[in-house]
Design a protein around this motif. Structure first.
Motif, mmCIF file in Angstrom:
data_model
loop_
_atom_site.group_PDB
_atom_site.id
_atom_site.type_symbol
_atom_site.label_atom_id
_atom_site.label_comp_id
_atom_site.label_asym_id
_atom_site.label_seq_id
_atom_site.Cartn_x
_atom_site.Cartn_y
_atom_site.Cartn_z
ATOM 1 N N PHE A 74 -37.123 8.762 -69.390
ATOM 2 C CA PHE A 74 -36.408 7.958 -70.381
ATOM 3 C C PHE A 74 -35.334 7.129 -69.716
ATOM 4 N N LEU A 75 -34.650 7.746 -68.761
ATOM 5 C CA LEU A 75 -33.607 6.994 -68.063
ATOM 6 C C LEU A 75 -34.227 5.803 -67.333
ATOM 7 N N VAL B 103 -34.985 3.119 -69.973
ATOM 8 C CA VAL B 103 -33.779 2.492 -70.495
ATOM 9 C C VAL B 103 -33.114 1.646 -69.413
ATOM 10 N N ALA C 51 -35.889 -1.321 -71.262
ATOM 11 C CA ALA C 51 -36.745 -0.940 -72.393
ATOM 12 C C ALA C 51 -38.023 -1.752 -72.590
ATOM 13 N N LEU D 228 -25.578 2.830 -67.026
ATOM 14 C CA LEU D 228 -25.996 2.555 -68.399
ATOM 15 C C LEU D 228 -24.807 2.429 -69.328
#
Lengths: 308, 254, 379
Positions: free
Chosen positions: A245-246, A249, A253, A294
């Protein structure tokens, strides 16, 4: 700390470490591609993505068993059959999950996250019941065994090279799929303007289902490739989900190229640091850096400024 | 800035926009725009779709950051302030789609907008005293919702939701009120009531309206600014703008 | 506070819910359960602190944190460090190669106490740290994320990553943290043996009282304008911002409150269960704590407590009788609650149990001859 190594040794250490990083990169890319489609295009958080990947791995495992028992003469080619089967199985399950669950939750992304987490628990326990808690590994065909010596000190395992080539190939296919194919164009159309896409005759529900299915299918293929370099257990998928997921993101995305670049950055950073620090510290440091970046740049590294 | 601008800027401009530009990846949604709003003026911005009308409002209230240029409100440069600070100096903004809190009652919707207890501790120890209750009642009857205070806002009709949002702005008592298509989606009778309402509430403040409905514009506007491709195409009274050949060319003529 | 103020804070139905819950936790449970089971309930109730925080943060404010285990763990570890130091006096650890430091440090060849352990010799510092460390950590995360408008699923993923990071860190730094086993073998608090039955009773009641204090604090927040603002932010963040509020500050505040609640729960966990380990910090426990809150009803502070008790009771029941079925049940619970009952038990109670109760009550006075007008709902 470099004093005790000679120059050639250092080069080879870095080369090997770089290779390890590339392998990690392959795993990240393979997992992240499917996720980038599902999360990036549809905005759905699929916490069961790792379990879809593991499903692909188990399908590959079963296929290898089948070939070694019934078709030993064709064993060297079982992997390609397995990959296809893995895609079909995970695609089907993915499309079913979209129909039964995801489509009811499109307006509630946080709830989707929780529901897919529930799904991941159920899948994990299913694997445990069916395949046992212990990890299983596949037998590699002969042509994938052994390693290739580049210099006297640098040896790279052939299965690793194969997975990398496979990763490049799959990435290329996904790129074509999203940019050139009808489904890809329809998906992007639906993402950009659902109502309009519906108005020009695109069956948006069907597009959603196929997109989710394809994302899961790619995870299945990833799992299939994964068996070439590691063994598979019921919870193997969960190990990578947060990292993946990191990656997605971090890459911004909805941007496939960004995903690949992010996977490369993170995997190289982690494997390089692993050489200097302990494995856990390297991981902590990598994750921490990503989280901090992030926080500073929430939209990810590779995004365009858009008009609201 | 230049001598021209300095000469054009007497004291009674509430809002002055100078050289305002914003670009999204090279596309200039608003391009070197200048606009001056006087005290107690009702200014309407019209223009074709994509002319940058809503973006101008976004830039004033801080929702979008300008690439260059200045927005000055009562001598303060708004481009340096954060959104909530812009509200606190006296700029209120109504969104295009009714933007209200559906899970709360009409009373609570209005109460939240009451300008007191705007920081964390203030909100925690906020007391619903007579002042608040009176003010909420006063505004509610002004926006024709006096008998609906205890209703959840989600039960209101579309037009009533638009009024509620206008009411939420009124309770803040802003000096500059910005309305984005306030009559969109309203029935004819609701439109009439809204025009009446706007006339009443604009007495002691300046108002900037984005609107498509020409009948309505003619009804309320002191002056009209026509935007086209992020620039001012024409400005002046409705009469003057209507007869401007450039405007007819790009907007009214087609 | 004046009487009307009190009425506004605790309207009749909330007061009733509070009293019923208090009766169950403070009277019924201790009377009918043996100390082993009661201690278990006490352990469950420490999770209820986390669920309560999530009601404020997620239910009201729409901010889903998947890293509440971090704060539970921080609170628990702070308490455990104090207790461990007390259990590691030079006399008690004389067989070690370095007496006077915790046993796991000795096993990991540490020869002196790390600097950040030093202040945990003091109980007052520890009690302060239980609150302050998680609050500060939550504040830093909150400022970094909310000021930059990170929200929704991004916030969820990043908090999850933080939970992962902290777990890896704790496990990796064995010598400083006790590693994967955690900090174990805790015995006394200022010389008072916390493992005895009487101590477990006392700790259970302290835990219950703290829980009710947190419930009241949550109620104050829920009933204040801040509570309504959180709901408003959940729905229309921009509208709140353009009504003159600095939205980020409110999110930071409620995130810190949730963190502090969790930390109190964590500290009480350590005291009642006698150890703390990374298995309460990571991704899996953190997301499990969300389901406690979801089952009870994400909008109901009392529901959070019932939800926690129910899920944990089910977990214990399954793990004792059908361990292989537990993950299926848990998975089904996640999916079922989200899809069929997004507002959990509290909603079921509101829509089915309450109307039925009201009907029963109305029937009674009618039969007696005088009809009471239905209670006017309070603001």
């Amino acid at each position: 700390m470099f004093a005790e190594y000679s120059m050639t040794e250092l080069t080879s250490i870095f080369a090997m470490q770089g290779f390890a990083g590339l392998l990690l990169f392959s795993v990240f890319v393979l997992m992240a591609l499917g996720l980038a489609i599902i999360f990036g295009q549809m905005g759905v958080i699929n916490m069961a993505h790792g379990e879809f990947m593991i499903l692909g791995a188990y399908v590959t495992y079963l296929t290898s068993l089948f070939f070694s028992n019934y078709l030993p003469s064709l064993f060297s080619g079982y992997f390609f059959v397995a990959m296809l089967l893995a895609f079909i199985t995970t695609f089907t399950l993915g499309a079913f999950v979209e129909w039964a669950m995801i489509r009811h939750l499109y307006k509630r992304p946080l709830d989707t996250l929780l529901a897919t987490w529930g799904l991941s628990l159920i899948l994990q326990q299913t694997y445990r019941t069916v395949f046992g808690a212990r990890e299983v590994g596949v037998t590699l065909p002969d042509w994938l065994m052994g390693s290739y010596a580049i210099t006297e000190l640098i040896e790279v395992p052939i299965n690793g090279i194969f997975v990398m080539v496979l990763t490049l190939f799959i990435t290329f296919c996904v790129y074509l799929l999203m940019q050139k194919s009808k489904l890809g164009k329809q998906t992007r159309a639906v993402v950009q303007n659902r109502a309009m896409a519906g108005a020009v005759g695109i069956n948006t529900e069907k597009v959603d289902r196929y997109t989710f299915g394809v994302g899961c299918g790619i995870a299945g293929v990833a799992g299939s490739a994964f068996t070439m370099i590691g063994s598979t257990g019921p919870t193997s998928g969960q190990l990578y989900i947060v990292d993946t997921f990191l990656v997605v993101v971090f890459g911004g995305a909805s941007n496939l190229l960004g995903t690949v670049a992010a996977a490369f950055t993170i995997s190289q950073a982690q494997s390089t640091m692993e050489f200097f620090l302990s494995g856990s510290s390297a991981k902590v440091l990598t994750l921490l850096t990503v989280v901090i970046i992030l926080m500073l740049r929430p939209q990810g590294l590779f995004t365009l400024k858009i008009r609201r | 800035m230049s001598a021209l601008n300095a000469a054009k800027k007497p004291k009674d401009f509430v809002l002055s926009i100078e050289g305002l530009t914003v670009s999204f990846d090279g596309f200039k949604a608003v391009n070197d725009l200048s606009l001056y709003v006087e005290e107690q003026e009702i200014r309407v911005i019209i223009g074709p779709n994509g002319a940058g009308k809503t973006t101008v409002l976004d830039l004033i209230c801080g929702r979008t950051k300008a690439t260059s240029g200045a927005v000055t409100f009562k001598g303060q440069n708004l481009t340096k302030l954060k959104e909530h600070q812009i509200v606190q100096v006296g700029v209120g903004r109504k969104f295009q789609n009714p933007s209200i809190y559906e899970d709360l009652t009409v009373f609570e919707n209005l109460e939240i907008s009451f300008p007191r207890g705007r920081n964390v501790w203030g909100a925690l120890f906020f007391r619903r005293d007579a002042e608040v209750i009176n003010k909420v009642n006063e505004i509610a009857s002004m926006i024709f919702l006096g008998d609906k205070l205890d209703k959840p806002a989600e039960l209101l009709s579309h037009g009533q939701k638009q009024w509620l949002e206008i009411g939420m702005l009124l309770i803040q008592d802003p000096e500059l009120l910005m309305l984005d298509e306030p009559v969109a989606g309203m029935s004819v009778s609701e439109r009439k009531l809204t025009a009446e309402l706007l006339h009443r509430i604009t007495k002691d403040r300046s108002v900037l309206v984005v609107e498509h409905d020409m009948q309505f514009v003619e009804d309320i506007a002191d002056r009209v600014t026509v935007l086209h491709q992020g620039k001012t195409l024409s400005e002046g009274s409705m009469e003057r703008v209507k007869s401007d050949p450039k405007v007819i060319e790009v907007y009214l003529g087609h | 506070m004046s009487f009307t103020g009190l009425r506004a804070l605790l309207p009749k139905h909330d007061l009733r819910a509070l009293l019923i819950l208090a009766a169950i936790i403070i009277i019924v449970m201790p009377l009918f359960l043996d100390i082993f089971r009661l201690n278990l309930v006490g352990k469950y109730l420490t999770y209820a602190f986390v669920a309560l925080g999530l009601v404020l943060c997620w239910g009201l404010g729409g901010i889903l944190s998947l890293g509440q285990g971090v704060f539970f763990g921080l609170g628990g570890y702070c308490m455990a460090m104090f207790l461990k130091l007390e259990a590691s006096s030079p006399e008690q650890t004389s067989i070690q190669s370095t007496p006077g430091i915790p046993d796991f440090m000795d096993w990991n060849q540490l020869t002196e106490l790390p600097w950040f352990w030093e202040p945990f010799h003091s109980l007052s510092f520890t009690l302060l740290a239980v609150i302050a460390v998680p609050a500060l950590f939550a504040f830093i995360i909150g400022v970094a994320m909310f000021k930059r408008r990170v929200g929704g699923v991004y916030f969820a993923i990043i908090t999850q990553a933080i939970a992962a990071i902290l777990t890896i860190l704790i496990i990796g730094q064995q010598g400083y943290t006790g590693g994967v086993n955690g900090i174990t073998d805790l015995r006394t608090l200022l010389g008072w043996d916390i493992r005895t039955t009487s101590a477990q009773y006392i700790l259970y009641f302290i835990n219950a009282i703290l829980l009710f204090a947190c419930l009241l604090a949550a109620q104050v927040i829920r009933k204040s304008k801040l509570g309504r603002l959180l709901v408003a932010m959940r729905e229309r963040e921009d509208r709140v911002r353009f009504s003159g509020y600095d939205v980020a500050n409110f999110k930071i505040f409620v995130f810190c409150i949730a963190a502090v609640f969790s930390a109190i729960g964590g500290a009480m966990f350590t005291l009642q269960v006698g150890f703390m380990s990374p298995s309460f910090v990571g991704i899996v426990p953190s997301i499990e704590m969300v389901i406690y809150c979801a089952v009870g009803g994400r909008l109901s502070i009392f529901g959070a407590v019932y939800g926690t008790l129910l899920v944990n009771w089910a977990k214990t029941f399954f793990s004792e009788s059908f361990p292989e079925l537990w993950l299926f049940a848990m998975g089904a619970l996640f999916i079922g609650v989200v899809m069929a009952f997004p507002n959990g038990l509290a909603d079921l109670y509101q829509s089915y149990a309450l109307p039925w109760l009201k009907k029963q009550r109305l029937r009674l006075p009618a039969r007696l001859g005088g009809v009471k007008t239905p209670q006017k709902t309070t603001e």
